[in-house]
Design a protein around this motif. Sequence first.
Motif, short mmCIF file in Angstrom:
data_model
loop_
_atom_site.label_atom_id
_atom_site.label_comp_id
_atom_site.label_asym_id
_atom_site.label_seq_id
_atom_site.Cartn_x
_atom_site.Cartn_y
_atom_site.Cartn_z
N UNK A 157 48.98 27.11 31.65
CA UNK A 157 49.24 28.12 32.67
C UNK A 157 49.88 29.37 32.05
N UNK A 158 50.82 29.16 31.12
CA UNK A 158 51.47 30.32 30.48
C UNK A 158 50.42 31.17 29.76
N UNK A 159 49.48 30.48 29.11
CA UNK A 159 48.42 31.17 28.37
C UNK A 159 47.51 31.95 29.33
N UNK A 160 47.18 31.30 30.49
CA UNK A 160 46.24 31.92 31.44
C UNK A 160 46.86 33.04 32.26
N UNK A 161 48.22 33.07 32.34
CA UNK A 161 48.86 34.10 33.17
C UNK A 161 49.52 35.18 32.31
N UNK A 162 49.37 35.09 31.00
CA UNK A 162 50.07 36.05 30.14
C UNK A 162 49.36 37.40 30.15
N UNK A 192 51.06 22.98 42.14
CA UNK A 192 49.71 22.94 42.70
C UNK A 192 48.76 22.16 41.79
N UNK A 193 48.92 22.36 40.47
CA UNK A 193 48.07 21.61 39.52
C UNK A 193 48.37 20.12 39.64
N UNK A 204 43.31 26.97 39.93
CA UNK A 204 44.57 27.35 40.60
C UNK A 204 44.89 28.82 40.34
N UNK A 205 44.73 29.26 39.09
CA UNK A 205 45.01 30.65 38.73
C UNK A 205 44.09 31.59 39.51
#
Length: 500
Positions: free
Chosen positions: A495-500, A477-478, A452-453
């Motif tokens: 998600x927070x970790x992957x978009x930080x 979406x997930x 998704x990211x």
Amino acid sequence: VTQTTTQSVVGLEIHAQIHSNTKLFSGSQVGFQAPPNSLVSFFDASLPGTLPVLNRRCVEAAVMTGLALNCTINRKSLFDRKHYFYADLPAGYQITQQRLPIAVDGTLTYSHLGGRKRNAVVTKSVRIKQIQLEQDSGKSLHDDYRNQTLIDLNRAGVGLMELVMEPDMSCGEEAAAAVREMQLILQALGTCQGNMAEGQLRVDANVSVHRPGDPWGIRTEVKNINSARNLARAIDYEIQRQMFVLESGGTVQNETRSFDGKTGHTIPMRDKEGLQDYRFMPEPNLPPLMVYEACSTAPPGVAPSQMVVLEEVRERLPELPSVRRQRLVETYGILPEHSFTLVNEDGLMDYFEAVVRETKAGPRKVIGWVMNELQGLLHQQNLRVSQSPISPQALAQILNLQENGQISSSIAKQVFQELWKTPGKTAQQIVKEQDLGMVNDSTEIHRICQKVVDSHPDQVQAIRSGNKKVLNKLMGLVQKETKGRADPVLVRAILEQKTS
């Protein structure tokens, strides 16, 4: 016609059929739907030489009802004959208590949901003028086809309590709420089954309107009301009708009107102008009715089986609806308006308590399910609680699966809908068959989050620029990918970790 120009006054008279095996003054059985004239003793048919014998159960029922409604119980009350001539009254008079009834000066406290959102409990009270014991009449069945009237005396002589309320109400909603509370109290006491459709509870409404500061207007009496909802409709129609008559310069007639459920209108029956003289006289065949405070206060020589003793009746009083609501609020920490619905909807309280016993979920979570999911579908399909295809145990299973983290809250609702359609299955079976269980494999969730990211660079850029709200869209979406089966807390963290 604007409501502000006039005030309305509503008073009710309720006839409650006493729940007893036999009639008020005879040994005939009481039964709804028995073959015509199959439950008629010589006394009920008023044959010469027959005498009334008072049914103790009926007296105790009236005393118990009086106590539950905070009445003063008269230690001595009297029976009277009320004369009128009608085919279904074979004696030509009804035995009633006109001069000195069994109970007086009570109050009924009732509530309805009011306020702007109709979710606040509004509590009011109405004074009970008196409760009197009297006989019911038979039934006249008009056969228009053969132009004749048939008489069924099965109901003749059945015990009634007439409950007369003071005119303390002002609209249909209040009256309906008061009658519903009365019905719940009578059912809790077991003194009347309270089924309006079967005529066990009959309500007549007295309605008048007047301008503020003026004396009360001329009242009409509305009869033939067979449900609480129709009571509200009948009263509100009658108030509007009388206002219109006054506004257009007419005068309201003192008359008896009948409510027509199809049109929602009231229609005149007979006017009360030629007022009947009922020629009341003391009933010569019945001594005064005595009620004793305790066995010790009764005079010597009265057999215990012939006594109605106040303290004994008081001890048998069950938990009343108002106390029950209070207990629900205190025991489960639920809101007063929820306790109101639980007690007022037949069988809902038992359902709720059964679910709470079987599940790890807290009472407040259970109440949400019972009020929204269960009630929603029941009302939609016009079903009673007892007809619910989902048992309390089945609902408890769904909640336990959710509490154990095996399914998400949105899936739980989906399982509920599925179970409603296929009541034979268990919640576990549906979860297994449709593969609705939570995705607990964290590498799988990581993979979906990464996908998704990668495919939404613009949103990721927005989140990195400080717009944290966009994260919710990615979470959605997930969940779409996982059909709502991933743990939202875990997804948010990844998600927070992957978009930080």
